[in-house]
Write a protein that holds these residues in place. Structure first.
Motif: not given
Lengths: 338, 338
Positions: B103-128
């Motif tokens: 949504e327009e107006g969504f805080p960038k820091r929340d997006l970053q936090r959500v994506l950090d969690s997303f990327k952390e799962v991929l990293r730990s599981e070795g998925v590209a």
């Protein structure tokens, strides 16, 4: 000023590209083996399958507003857009999956109508629907419907087409008129009569099969969000070349031009959903144009060529002589265009 | 009464299944070659790659509310849920693509936090992460964020696990406590203190690798929307068998049980996001339980067995003796649970 996501971050212009690069820069696993992925940011990612084949995979979320528009609806768009992202890689589409999120209270007949359009594209193009997801969000938390479509295709190594493939001397070809889809959506959103406009939404498989058969296609892109201008910029940037366009040759419908002038937008930044921009060997350019004309794409034309001036530059021949720089699209352009 | 989409159509229970069957019934191309697709409606579709390998592909749209919750957030969930849909097919996850709509107006820091969690799962599981999409919807047209995640994996023919694989005599195993994720989301939505609850959101790859190594796994499913009850019903229905459960043996945390009693919901209908239900050969059942215990999944247990009473039936041993029918989940359950 709070640091928030703006409409311009989703416009498909320069802010979208910058945001995507920023949020993915710390990812190490960016592709599978010798495939392509986050570094290439092509219309599909490629996964090597061993032997001479690559798997092409793509996903897009379709949020278009209005969901029904002259020339199509969100269902037709969601099937077409994803099939086109496979086709411009040189891939043969194999299967589709779709994840649908609708708002509570969404009329079932609208869902049926949207899905009928979606299925009709798959049927006519011979692509299987093999899976998906269906979610409902409570009233007020989503405006109508979002469809996320996954495309899976196969491409032989010799047919792979990347944005980075442009060569100096190539001709730049567009397969038809520019900005039709963007103009109809923009006009509709602004409450302007659009009875003389129609989206160009259409699968590109037949065109891509034909030009691959002819050969000499070095790059291909469907100019969706960000329009022709963003497509040219991405190709020029990734291929480290300069593209020089003759603006007078770009096919634009009179109605689209009039609409853009009235609304003060650049037709070159408006999305197409059934057009392809090709970079082709100059020796085959005329044959390709002839073939496209024979197939009924009578507006297909050569709009420019590839030069070796400066990597990533897009120039236009000025009407008063000389060259002017065409900047990549910036700002909001049209929200929910696709 | 108007014919509209209701929350129950997205609950993952019987209405979701009926709607999906209804809107896909006229599709002719439902799978690729000898793969699986719309008829099987497994957690992933399978595409034959030639030789002994299948491609597994899945997509889900994650709409969970709240986006941050004890034990995870929408980013962790969007990566985990999709990886798990590959893992329970017996597939090794290879690559992920994600289509994000905010949504327009969504805080960038929340997006970053959500994506950090997303990327952390991929990293730990070795998925590209190899591609995706990013769209923005104007303020008021979407509540915060929807993430649609595509998973691509490879599975060898001998390792393919389908919902339809249950055999009479099999033992039914769950890898841990049931309903943790659903309880925390439901309680949060109702404004109840959830400090003693935590989502079970967790990748299942390690578990699935281990049990496949042991062998004798005939069916596997992660009980997400619709919970354990819907997973059992789908397995029983597709395998044409009856599952008989001993409810007293189903591991449910005391806090989850208390929460469910207070709110009047059935823990068996509540989503898990890090549990697997297995149908295993009775000869390996104890070895599998032992292995899961050794891996730290101390609540893993045998909760029932497969009988030949009536196709598609799920029964429970009654505390007062005899058997009672467990109906599949119906109604709204919890909106935006995943």
């Amino acid at each position: 000023m709070e640091d928030v996501i703006k409409l311009s971050h989703g416009s498909g212009g320069i802010e979208t590209l910058q945001l995507i690069k920023e949020i993915t820069k710390d990812i190490k696993l960016r592709k599978v083996g010798r495939g392509t992925g986050l570094d290439e940011l092509d219309d599909s990612a490629l996964i090597p399958l061993g032997g001479e084949n690559f798997l092409a995979v793509t996903v897009d979320s379709y949020t278009v507003n209005p969901i029904f528009f002259p020339g199509g609806d969100i269902g037709k768009l969601a099937a077409t857009g994803t099939i086109n992202d496979l086709a411009v890689m040189g891939a043969e589409p194999l299967a589709i999956l779709d994840a649908i999120v609708v708002e509570e209270g969404f009329p079932k007949r609208d869902l049926q109508r949207v899905l009928d359009s979606f299925k009709e594209v798959l049927r006519s193009e011979g692509v299987a629907l093999i899976g998906g997801d269906f979610k409902v969000m409570p009233k007020g938390s989503l405006d109508k419907i979002v469809i996320s479509t996954v495309g899976v295709g196969i491409v032989r190594r010799e047919n792979v087409i990347l944005d980075s493939g442009l060569k100096v001397g190539d001709k730049i070809v567009v397969s038809g008129t520019i900005g039709d889809h963007g103009a109809v959506i923009l006009a509709f959103q602004l409450g302007i009569d659009v009875s003389n406009l129609k989206s160009d939404c259409e699968p590109l498989i037949r065109i891509m099969r034909r030009v691959i058969e002819i050969g000499g296609v070095h790059a291909a892109k469907d100019p969706t969000r960000g329009g022709l201008l963003m497509a040219l910029h991405e190709m020029a940037e990734k291929s480290h070349v300069t593209i020089v366009i003759d603006e007078a040759k770009i096919p634009i419908r009179e109605e689209v031009r009039a609409c853009c002038e009235m609304l003060g937008v650049d037709p070159l930044s408006l999305a197409c959903e059934g057009r392809v921009v090709l970079g082709v060997d100059s020796e085959v350019a005329n044959e390709i144009i002839g073939s496209l004309h024979d197939m009924g794409y009578k507006d297909a034309t050569i709009i420019g060529e590839v030069k070796e001036v400066e990597p990533g530059l897009v120039l236009a021949k000025s009407l008063v002589g000389g060259l002017k720089i065409l900047e990549p699209p910036i700002g909001e352009i049209v929200p929910r265009i696709c």
